[in-house]
Design a protein around this motif. Structure first.
Motif, short mmCIF file in Angstrom:
data_model
loop_
_atom_site.label_atom_id
_atom_site.label_comp_id
_atom_site.label_asym_id
_atom_site.label_seq_id
_atom_site.Cartn_x
_atom_site.Cartn_y
_atom_site.Cartn_z
N GLU A 151 -74.01 -28.71 -114.86
CA GLU A 151 -74.91 -28.94 -113.74
C GLU A 151 -74.91 -27.76 -112.77
O GLU A 151 -75.96 -27.31 -112.31
CB GLU A 151 -74.51 -30.22 -113.01
N LEU A 152 -73.72 -27.26 -112.49
CA LEU A 152 -73.63 -26.11 -111.58
C LEU A 152 -74.29 -24.88 -112.19
O LEU A 152 -74.92 -24.08 -111.48
CB LEU A 152 -72.16 -25.81 -111.26
N GLU A 153 -74.16 -24.75 -113.50
CA GLU A 153 -74.79 -23.62 -114.17
C GLU A 153 -76.30 -23.64 -113.99
O GLU A 153 -76.94 -22.60 -113.78
CB GLU A 153 -74.43 -23.66 -115.65
N GLN A 154 -76.89 -24.83 -114.06
CA GLN A 154 -78.34 -24.94 -113.92
C GLN A 154 -78.77 -24.76 -112.46
O GLN A 154 -79.74 -24.05 -112.17
CB GLN A 154 -78.81 -26.31 -114.43
N LYS A 155 -78.03 -25.38 -111.56
CA LYS A 155 -78.43 -25.34 -110.14
C LYS A 155 -78.20 -23.99 -109.49
O LYS A 155 -78.77 -23.71 -108.43
CB LYS A 155 -77.67 -26.43 -109.36
N ARG A 156 -77.39 -23.15 -110.09
CA ARG A 156 -77.09 -21.87 -109.47
C ARG A 156 -78.32 -20.98 -109.38
O ARG A 156 -78.34 -20.01 -108.62
CB ARG A 156 -75.99 -21.15 -110.25
N THR A 157 -79.34 -21.28 -110.16
CA THR A 157 -80.55 -20.46 -110.12
C THR A 157 -81.30 -20.59 -108.81
O THR A 157 -82.09 -19.71 -108.46
CB THR A 157 -81.49 -20.85 -111.29
N PHE A 158 -81.07 -21.69 -108.08
CA PHE A 158 -81.79 -21.85 -106.81
C PHE A 158 -80.88 -22.24 -105.65
O PHE A 158 -81.24 -22.05 -104.50
CB PHE A 158 -82.89 -22.90 -106.95
N CYS A 159 -79.68 -22.79 -105.93
CA CYS A 159 -78.77 -23.23 -104.85
C CYS A 159 -77.68 -22.19 -104.63
O CYS A 159 -76.87 -21.96 -105.53
CB CYS A 159 -78.15 -24.58 -105.19
N PRO A 160 -77.61 -21.55 -103.46
CA PRO A 160 -76.60 -20.51 -103.24
C PRO A 160 -75.17 -21.03 -103.27
O PRO A 160 -74.27 -20.33 -103.72
CB PRO A 160 -76.97 -19.95 -101.86
N PHE A 161 -74.97 -22.26 -102.80
CA PHE A 161 -73.60 -22.80 -102.81
C PHE A 161 -73.15 -23.07 -104.25
O PHE A 161 -72.01 -22.76 -104.61
CB PHE A 161 -73.53 -24.09 -101.98
N CYS A 162 -74.01 -23.65 -105.06
CA CYS A 162 -73.68 -23.87 -106.47
C CYS A 162 -73.41 -22.53 -107.17
O CYS A 162 -72.53 -22.43 -108.02
CB CYS A 162 -74.79 -24.61 -107.19
N ARG A 163 -74.17 -21.52 -106.80
CA ARG A 163 -74.00 -20.21 -107.40
C ARG A 163 -72.62 -19.65 -107.04
O ARG A 163 -71.92 -19.09 -107.89
CB ARG A 163 -75.10 -19.26 -106.92
N LEU A 164 -72.22 -19.82 -105.80
CA LEU A 164 -70.93 -19.33 -105.37
C LEU A 164 -69.80 -20.08 -106.06
O LEU A 164 -68.82 -19.47 -106.54
CB LEU A 164 -70.80 -19.49 -103.84
#
Length: 866
Positions: A151-164
């Motif tokens: 889930e974090l892998e997918q959301k990192r494309t638009f969510c900066p916190f998930c990306r971090l």
């Protein structure tokens, strides 16, 4: 954002820019690497290959199963994207729904005290949402689930916190796991797609309130977010606030950008100066008798970095020590042939080009720190142990060498002495990951300093264990970064920590220097934790097992009021014998393949971490002094260098500290006011009247090297530190022959064992289970199942551990489990060669089983234990 505004920053921290604006980098800083630029650690090779092959004429080479997988993966990405799509009209349009619920503000990272903020931090968002009232997670309130790795892998494309968070998982533990072979444990740990990530608040930095040199209290100052995973093998990481520019105080314990390495010499000097000026007696080096004894020894010398020569340390001068690993590098050494040349003025200058980079960098650093003298083993010790006693004599003063050093430089970069101190190099590249959660809330990923240090080749070397532990101050270079640790605080390039009030923070977690603060009050605890840490390290020469532990062991045993005997403290000898290997070990041999280490000490074994496991010793530690006084009985003797027996602990020779070591943890002690009509043994223990006639201090068994008689030194005989004891213990105790049962216990009881170890049951002559012991799987398979083995009683044990030793109660004795107390023996399984016994394993057995043992039954016997 990937950069930093060069014009509007305060203390190297950028101001907030308009959304989607990319600022410039301020002078003196490298561009910090944005977390979104860190590559996908899973690797996209497989999926990319599948996609391209499906579109190419060679797509038929892919199986139908792989093609379906590609389609399913794309559909899953769409579903996750739709599930977590940002909602319009909220403050931060880029955050996903879960991350928005965190409601992070800059003020949440600061601890308020009685309405007054120690950071003098303004609260520009107070009216909109008070961060300390409308909070969703706060320290102690549990874990906040962020989602699975997928889930974090997918959301990192638009969510900066998930990306971090996603990119914080690219830690050292991950790389370590990928290098492990295809074992079942490694495969399970690498199943990271379903790993679940959690966030939790943790209180971080503390400031110290002092009254002169006395620390009055500590106060929490900051918080940080801990990122941890269930499954996947990911290492913990932390998210730290980079303080907004409006916080003019700079933000003690908060994050900052790492600058150029060219100024790190000056930075290191400022760290050392701050410790000297602010930390008082905690970090002050008291140059006592051991220092003056060391300084005046003819075999101790240092490098004069100004005159580039070897010299005795002048009186009232201080020195810096270097801790490093030789590795495979060619290390230029001092020998009997060149030592005279090295002693001449500028004598080392001619060989400067032959010095490995680490030693050369250390010499330059000492000069930049404004110091003059440096101690390096390769140059200050004559490196020919077969021809010179310099190495042996110096190895016995390592506690003084590192304990009295003004500073220890720890070179943990690379695998050898050729790596140099990378943190001083202008060519180093250090990456930082950061993201903007909201306006004024910029977060960076941080790992504990120990995370970088623990996987270094330097940290795996046995010799460096005591070098770091004994030092008062350490300047550590690892992974291109520079850290400072002392017994009061820690400082690093990416955390604001230069303040006289700075005290403990999470960056000191697991730092070895912190353990030594307790060495005078809790020396046995320091010893207990040091043994597994030390035995987990690599030793180049098997013969060095005692020498590399001598310094830390001497410090601990001095605090206990005694000395070490083959690495075991003589003041608590009965307890010290209860060590266990984590996995099946093998006997340690010297380089000439001649046995010279005893089986009864952990130093006599190799191939496994050695530990004092809680299941074995927990009950003893409830009141260790009471256990030693009332539940042990063996009068231990050891053969000295001349084959003469001497008491292991001698009340007339070994002093027990008063008022220092906690009363419950003290060792043997003869009573100051003995009771009347009571008999005491040489260890201060009362001998029950029914056992008065048993022999304890007279012996018959001889050794082949000393065949004619047995001589015993009287109590009070001094120990010659220059003479090594032989490895033979001699004593009297109870003996019994019992059988080993290979099938025993549930699978849960084997969970704490190594893959080559097995827990086996012990049965009496009637076939009833009566105890348990952990053994080498290979050894037990070589034994005859019908054979009875000899067990010797070491001391009283209170109970079986229900989780690891015995999960059932068979009423072997006619009372309930709850009523049973001290009805067991700690036993040692031994095997004999002639009159000499050797340890095989340690376990627990019902005392009653000794009466139900095979012939000759329970027997009081004399033993020689090698």
């Amino acid at each position: 954002m990937d950069g930093v505004n060069s014009n509007n920053g305060v203390n190297g921290v950028p101001r907030d820019d308009a959304e989607n604006q990319t600022p410039n980098i301020p002078p003196g800083f490298h561009r910090p690497r944005s977390s979104r630029t860190i590559p996908d650690i899973r690797g996209r090779a497989n999926s990319d290959a599948a996609s391209s092959a499906a579109d190419s004429t060679e797509g038929k080479a892919l199986s139908l199963r792989n093609a379906i997988y590609v389609v399913m993966k794309r559909n899953r990405q769409r579903r996750i994207r739709n599930q977590f799509i940002r909602q319009p009209g909220l403050a931060n349009q880029s955050l996903c729904g879960k991350c928005r619920k965190l409601d992070l503000t800059a003020e949440k990272f600061v601890v308020q005290h009685h309405g007054r903020d120690h950071q003098d931090i303004p609260d520009p968002h107070q009216q909109q949402h008070n961060s300390l009232r409308s909070r969703s997670i706060i320290s102690g309130s549990g874990n906040f689930e962020l989602g699975t790795f997928t889930e974090l892998e997918q959301k990192r494309t638009f969510c900066p916190f998930c990306r971090l968070v996603f990119n914080s998982a690219t830690g050292l533990k991950r790389a370590k796991l990928l290098s492990i072979g295809p074992s079942r444990e490694a495969v399970e740990e690498l199943d990271f797609e379903t790993a679940v990530c959690y966030a939790s608040w943790q209180i971080d930095g503390r400031i110290i309130v002092r009254d002169g040199e006395v620390d009055v209290e500590t106060r929490a100052r900051t918080r940080r977010i801990r990122i941890h995973w269930k499954g996947g093998g990911f290492q913990d990481s932390f998210l730290i606030l980079i303080p907004p520019p409006a916080w003019a105080s700079g933000g003690l314990f908060l994050g900052r950008y790492i600058g150029s390495a060219r100024h790190n010499g000056a930075v290191a000097k400022s760290w050392v100066d701050l410790c000297c000026e602010s930390h008082g007696s905690t970090c002050r080096i008291e140059q006592g008798e051991d220092f003056h004894h060391m300084r005046t020894r003819p075999y101790f010398g240092v490098i004069d970095v100004e005159n580039m020569c070897l010299t005795p340390l002048p009186e009232n001068e201080r020195y810096i020590a270097l801790s490093y690993t030789w590795g495979d590098a060619k290390v230029y050494k001092t020998t009997l042939k060149n030592v005279a040349q090295h002693r001449k003025h500028r004598g080392l200058e001619a060989f400067r080009h032959e010095l490995p980079q680490t030693i050369s960098d250390a010499i330059d650093l000492v000069k930049r720190l404004g110091e003059r003298y440096l101690w390096v083993d390769a140059l200050c010790i004559i490196q020919e142990p077969e021809f010179s006693k310099s190495w042996e004599l110096n190895s016995k003063i390592m506690d003084a060498v590192y304990g009295n050093a003004f500073l220890t430089i720890c070179a943990a970069d690379g695998d050898s002495a050729a790596a140099g101190l990378v943190g001083l190099s202008g060519n180093r590249r250090v990456e930082q990951a950061f993201e903007d959660y909201a306006p004024g809330v910029r977060l960076m990923v941080a790992h504990l300093g120990e995370t970088y240090i623990e996987d270094s080749a330097w940290n795996k070397r046995a010799w460096t264990f005591q070098e770091r532990l004994l030092s008062r101050r350490c300047l550590i270079f690892t992974q291109g970064r520079m850290y400072f640790q002392c017994r009061s605080t820690t400082m690093s390039e990416d955390i604001f920590s230069e303040d006289a009030e700075a005290g403990w923070s999470l960056d000191l977690l697991n730092a070895p220097l912190q353990r030594m603060r307790d060495v005078h009050e809790r020396p046995l605890r320091v010893y207990q934790t040091s043994v597994p840490m030390y035995t987990d390290r690599i030793l180049g020469r098997p013969d060095d097992i005692m020498a590399a532990f001598y310094g830390i062991g001497k410090t601990i045993s001095t605090a206990l009021g005694g000395h070490l005997l083959y690495c075991l403290p003589n003041t608590h000898f009965d307890w010290a014998l209860l060590w266990e290997p984590v996995d099946a070990p093998r006997r340690r041999y010297s380089e000439g393949m001649q046995m010279q280490f005893p089986s009864w000490s952990w130093c006599g074994w190799d191939g496994s971490v050695m530990d004092y496991k809680p299941a074995m010793i927990r009950d003893c530690l409830m009141n260790l002094h009471e256990w030693l006084s009332e539940h042990t009985w063996i009068v231990w003797y050891i053969r000295d260098a001349f084959g003469i027996l001497r008491l292991v602990w001698d009340s007339e020779r070994d002093n027990v500290p008063n008022g220092v070591v906690q009363r419950k943890l003290r060792g043997y002690k003869k009573p100051q006011y003995p009771k009347e009509n009571v008999t005491y043994d040489n260890y201060g223990r009362i001998i029950p009247e029914k056992y008065n006639s048993l022999r304890r201090d007279t012996f018959d068994l001889t050794l082949p090297e000393y065949p004619y008689s047995v001589s015993v030194n009287p109590p009070g005989t001094p120990v010659d530190p220059q003479m090594s004891d032989l490895r033979f213990l001699q004593f009297w105790t109870w003996s019994a022959f019992l059988r080993l049962e290979r099938r025993y216990g549930s699978s849960s009881m084997a969970s704490s064992l190594g893959r080559n170890s097995v827990r086996v049951g012990i049965s009496d002559c009637k076939g009833d289970w009566c105890g348990t012991v952990v053994l080498d799987y290979g050894w037990i398979n070589r034994q005859d199942a019908r054979k009875a083995h000899e067990f010797i009683a070491l001391s009283d044990a209170r109970a079986f551990d229900e989780k690891e030793e015995h999960d059932d109660w068979t009423f072997y004795i006619p009372i309930s489990r709850e009523q049973s107390e001290w009805d067991l023996y700690f036993v040692m399984l031994v095997e004999k060669e002639g009159d000499v016994s050797r340890r095989v394993g340690i376990g627990k057995v019902f005392k009653q089983a000794f009466f139900n043992s095979f012939a000759p039954g329970k027997d009081w016997r004399e033993f020689i234990l090698e």
